[in-house]
Design a protein around this motif. Structure first.
Motif, PDB file in Angstrom:
ATOM      1  N   UNK A  37      -1.515  -4.422  -7.834  1.00  0.00           N
ATOM      2  CA  UNK A  37      -2.947  -4.523  -7.548  1.00  0.00           C
ATOM      3  C   UNK A  37      -3.450  -3.254  -6.857  1.00  0.00           C
ATOM      4  N   UNK A  38      -2.709  -2.772  -5.868  1.00  0.00           N
ATOM      5  CA  UNK A  38      -3.112  -1.554  -5.148  1.00  0.00           C
ATOM      6  C   UNK A  38      -3.052  -0.326  -6.060  1.00  0.00           C
ATOM      7  N   UNK A  39      -2.022  -0.249  -6.903  1.00  0.00           N
ATOM      8  CA  UNK A  39      -1.903   0.860  -7.848  1.00  0.00           C
ATOM      9  C   UNK A  39      -3.108   0.853  -8.794  1.00  0.00           C
ATOM     10  N   UNK A  54       0.837  -1.207   0.000  1.00  0.00           N
ATOM     11  CA  UNK A  54       0.000   0.000   0.000  1.00  0.00           C
ATOM     12  C   UNK A  54       0.871   1.256   0.000  1.00  0.00           C
ATOM     13  N   UNK A  55       1.876   1.275   0.862  1.00  0.00           N
ATOM     14  CA  UNK A  55       2.744   2.449   0.978  1.00  0.00           C
ATOM     15  C   UNK A  55       3.494   2.698  -0.330  1.00  0.00           C
ATOM     16  N   UNK A  56       4.082   1.655  -0.896  1.00  0.00           N
ATOM     17  CA  UNK A  56       4.834   1.815  -2.144  1.00  0.00           C
ATOM     18  C   UNK A  56       3.916   2.200  -3.306  1.00  0.00           C
ATOM     19  N   UNK A  57       2.749   1.572  -3.386  1.00  0.00           N
ATOM     20  CA  UNK A  57       1.820   1.882  -4.469  1.00  0.00           C
ATOM     21  C   UNK A  57       1.334   3.328  -4.377  1.00  0.00           C
ATOM     22  N   UNK A  58       1.017   3.766  -3.183  1.00  0.00           N
ATOM     23  CA  UNK A  58       0.551   5.141  -3.018  1.00  0.00           C
ATOM     24  C   UNK A  58       1.644   6.146  -3.358  1.00  0.00           C
ATOM     25  N   UNK A  59       2.881   5.828  -2.999  1.00  0.00           N
ATOM     26  CA  UNK A  59       3.995   6.722  -3.325  1.00  0.00           C
ATOM     27  C   UNK A  59       4.182   6.820  -4.836  1.00  0.00           C
ATOM     28  N   UNK A  60       4.177   5.675  -5.518  1.00  0.00           N
ATOM     29  CA  UNK A  60       4.319   5.679  -6.980  1.00  0.00           C
ATOM     30  C   UNK A  60       3.144   6.399  -7.626  1.00  0.00           C
TER      31      UNK A  60
END
Length: 177
Positions: free
Chosen positions: A92-94, A6-12
């Motif tokens: 998936x989160x992205x 979640x953290x990495x996807x939101x950052x990207x």
């Protein structure tokens, strides 16, 4: 692992929006995740602790020579932090974030027999009108529902199938006895 993804996807996602490259980075992330999923050697290289972060960064840089610099930097960071196994969850989160940003809604229509394309199209248009979202409609046939329709809109299910009605009737009869 979900929190990491979640953290990495939101950052990207934030970087992609800021740079105006949301669709391009989504496409590149999807292609990268698909390539990793399909290639065992690539999985071994990216997921294995036997290869250093520097080797992985170098490999990513060479393999993705035409990709957006923000995306390459992102993958290099993920490799450096030994988070590459989370790439599928990140994707998936992205995709969820992308769908929300673009007001997309996944809809699945299940019927006992194949429906006329015009009926499916009209039903899709009505769902778009009522939800005020762009829908991605898929239609499938499942003879086990006997008749009627099952409509899944996002995470909500409307089951108007004959099988469901018979099951409810069976439960009522069993309770009455």
């Amino acid at each position: 692992m979900e929190e990491i993804a979640r953290v990495y996807a939101e950052a990207l996602f934030e970087v992609a929006v800021e740079q105006g490259k949301l669709d391009v980075i989504r496409e590149q992330l999807g292609e990268f995740a698909d390539a990793v999923a399909e290639n065992r050697d690539l999985q071994v290289f990216l997921f294995s602790p036997y290869f250093s972060s520097a080797e992985k960064r170098d490999g990513i840089g060479r393999a993705l020579s035409g990709a957006e610099p923000e995306f390459v930097n992102f993958l290099e960071l993920v490799a450096e932090k030994h988070r590459m196994p989370a790439v599928f969850r990140i994707r998936r989160r992205f995709d969820e974030l992308w769908a929300r940003e673009n007001r997309q809604l996944e809809v699945r229509l299940t019927s006992a027999v194949a429906l006329e394309p015009e009926i499916v199209k009209r039903l899709g248009a009505e769902i778009e009108r009522q939800t005020d979202r762009n829908i991605e409609l898929s239609s499938e046939v499942d003879e086990s529902i006997i008749g009627g329709l099952v409509l899944q809109v996002g995470n909500m299910v409307l089951d108007a199938s004959v099988r469901n009605k018979l099951e409810r009737l069976r439960k009522e009869v069993a309770q009455a006895a």
